[in-house]
Design an enzyme around this catalytic site. Structure first.
Site, PDB file in Angstrom:
ATOM      1  N   ARG A  24       0.880  -1.268  -0.118  1.00 20.22           N
ATOM      2  CA  ARG A  24      -0.420  -0.162  -0.302  1.00 20.22           C
ATOM      3  C   ARG A  24       0.664   1.263  -0.336  1.00 20.22           C
ATOM      4  O   ARG A  24       0.423   2.766  -0.714  1.00 20.22           O
ATOM      5  CB  ARG A  24      -1.317   0.398   1.355  1.00 20.22           C
ATOM      6  CG  ARG A  24      -2.043   1.579   1.397  1.00 20.22           C
ATOM      7  CD  ARG A  24      -3.089   0.586   2.314  1.00 20.22           C
ATOM      8  NE  ARG A  24      -2.525   1.824   3.909  1.00 20.22           N
ATOM      9  CZ  ARG A  24      -3.078   1.189   5.279  1.00 20.22           C
ATOM     10  NH1 ARG A  24      -3.659   1.364   5.355  1.00 20.22           N
ATOM     11  NH2 ARG A  24      -1.997   1.731   6.164  1.00 20.22           N
ATOM     12  N   LYS A  30      -1.896   7.602   1.217  1.00 17.61           N
ATOM     13  CA  LYS A  30      -1.263   7.804   2.912  1.00 17.61           C
ATOM     14  C   LYS A  30      -0.866   8.688   2.887  1.00 17.61           C
ATOM     15  O   LYS A  30       0.997   8.150   2.396  1.00 17.61           O
ATOM     16  CB  LYS A  30      -1.324   6.117   3.473  1.00 17.61           C
ATOM     17  CG  LYS A  30      -1.194   6.344   4.580  1.00 17.61           C
ATOM     18  CD  LYS A  30      -1.403   4.718   5.865  1.00 17.61           C
ATOM     19  CE  LYS A  30      -1.271   4.946   6.823  1.00 17.61           C
ATOM     20  NZ  LYS A  30      -2.002   5.139   8.187  1.00 17.61           N
ATOM     21  N   GLU A  85     -14.977   7.311   7.562  1.00 19.02           N
ATOM     22  CA  GLU A  85     -14.293   7.215   8.704  1.00 19.02           C
ATOM     23  C   GLU A  85     -13.837   7.179   9.811  1.00 19.02           C
ATOM     24  O   GLU A  85     -14.796   8.489   9.428  1.00 19.02           O
ATOM     25  CB  GLU A  85     -13.076   6.499   7.522  1.00 19.02           C
ATOM     26  CG  GLU A  85     -12.552   7.091   7.488  1.00 19.02           C
ATOM     27  CD  GLU A  85     -11.558   7.312   6.074  1.00 19.02           C
ATOM     28  OE1 GLU A  85     -10.484   6.452   6.202  1.00 19.02           O
ATOM     29  OE2 GLU A  85     -10.466   8.550   4.956  1.00 19.02           O
TER      30      GLU A  85
END
Length: 348
Positions: free
Chosen positions: A103, A197, A230
């Protein structure tokens, strides 16, 4: 004899110093003097929270906390042009390093940051760093940046990208107490940036601070269509009254490695008849607040029960049984899961 000065006079003097009228700035005459000052800062720390750091700028592992620094002209610092990820160190094993590293590199690609090393070298560095730290329980955090070079907007002046990593000694444990949450008033990131991210976490920080100011643990983001998104750095999940595990779609939020692992493990509870099933869905606030159980899912939790939202109890207002069973699934996987999930750290 000079009269004793009043508190207001002393406060006035302090303000003058604070405004810079009499404030004297020390000039370090040598690097050795500066290093001595940095060591002085850490001399009173009883336990070193950062036992080891890697920097591609230095070209090695650093064990001295005073030297764990990055250049001020690194574009990750002044432009936020960087990505990061985290892995767990538990009982001397790295948990889910490979999925987090994958990721990490996907985020770097989206942010147009090239790695100074191939994936295999990054992995090797992280394993060696963990070993050098001698840390048996904590977190391993790592960053890719466009690197140092200048203070311009474009990274064109940066000669090479930079890779940093830090081991953080952290005695986390399985969460068994429920927490309160609120609905965030801080706008959430757009899908493009939420699914990458990156180090631009100001919305996350403000969302967390907003919750703490109201006596809650964290906030829940709701998207522009009114669907649950989230938490500030965690995924959110629900158990409905039909005993289904419900998760928001990942199209507008970060795809959590821990919640994806939970999705792989949940079949065990389904096979036992404890859960009816699992699905992703668009959940309205009303539907979500009406759930039987609610939880955060994230790396160091791995599951955190939520018992109240905007002062409204979730279910019966107590930690849910199925929430804890899901937590146990993940915790057992972290402690004694398969070799594909747990990489032994070769401590010397």
């Amino acid at each position: 004899m000079e009269k004793s000065r009043s508190a207001s006079d002393q406060k006035s003097d302090a303000l003058e110093v604070g405004n810079g009228s009499e404030f004297k700035v020390h000039v370090f005459s040598s690097s050795s003097e500066l290093i001595e000052k940095l060591h002085e800062k850490w001399s009173s720390v009883k336990k070193q929270p950062y036992p080891a750091m890697y920097s591609s700028i230095f070209g090695g592992i650093i064990l001295d906390p005073a030297m764990m620094v990055i250049p001020i002209d690194d574009h990750m610092v002044h432009r936020g042009h960087g990505v990061f990820d985290t892995a767990i160190i538990l009982d001397g094993y790295l948990y889910e390093l490979d999925v987090h590293l994958d990721r990490f590199l996907r985020s770097a690609s989206k942010a147009k940051i090239s790695s100074p090393f191939p994936r295999s070298a990054l992995r090797s560095i992280l394993v060696q760093l963990s070993a050098a730290s001698q840390c048996k329980k904590g977190t391993l955090r790592y960053w890719l940046s466009t690197g140092p070079g200048d203070f311009l907007l474009s990274p064109a002046g940066c000669s090479t990208s930079a890779f940093y990593a830090v081991v953080i000694d952290d005695d986390f444990c399985q969460c068994k107490e429920g927490v309160k949450v609120i609905t965030s008033t801080i706008p959430m990131k757009s899908a493009q940036f939420a699914r990458m991210k990156n180090v631009n976490y100001l919305p996350n920080v403000l969302s967390k601070m907003e919750a703490e100011e109201k006596g809650a643990y964290a906030s829940i983001w709701v998207d522009e269509e009114g669907y649950i998104a989230e938490g500030p750095n965690v995924n959110v999940a629900f158990i409905n009254h039909d005993k289904e595990l419900l998760l928001p779609f990942f199209d507008k939020i970060l795809s959590g490695c821990t919640v994806k692992r939970l999705m792989e493990l949940v079949h065990k509870l389904v096979e036992q008849g404890r859960l009816r099933g699992m699905r992703t869905a668009n959940l309205t606030v009303e539907e979500a607040k009406g759930a039987a159980e609610m939880m955060f899912v994230g790396s160091t939790l791995p599951v955190l029960p939520i018992i109240m939202w905007d002062e409204q109890p979730i279910g019966n207002g107590k930690v849910g049984e199925l929430t804890m069973e899901l937590s146990n699934l993940l915790w057992e996987d972290m402690v004694a899961g398969p070799e594909t999930q747990r990489i032994p750290v070769p401590y010397v």
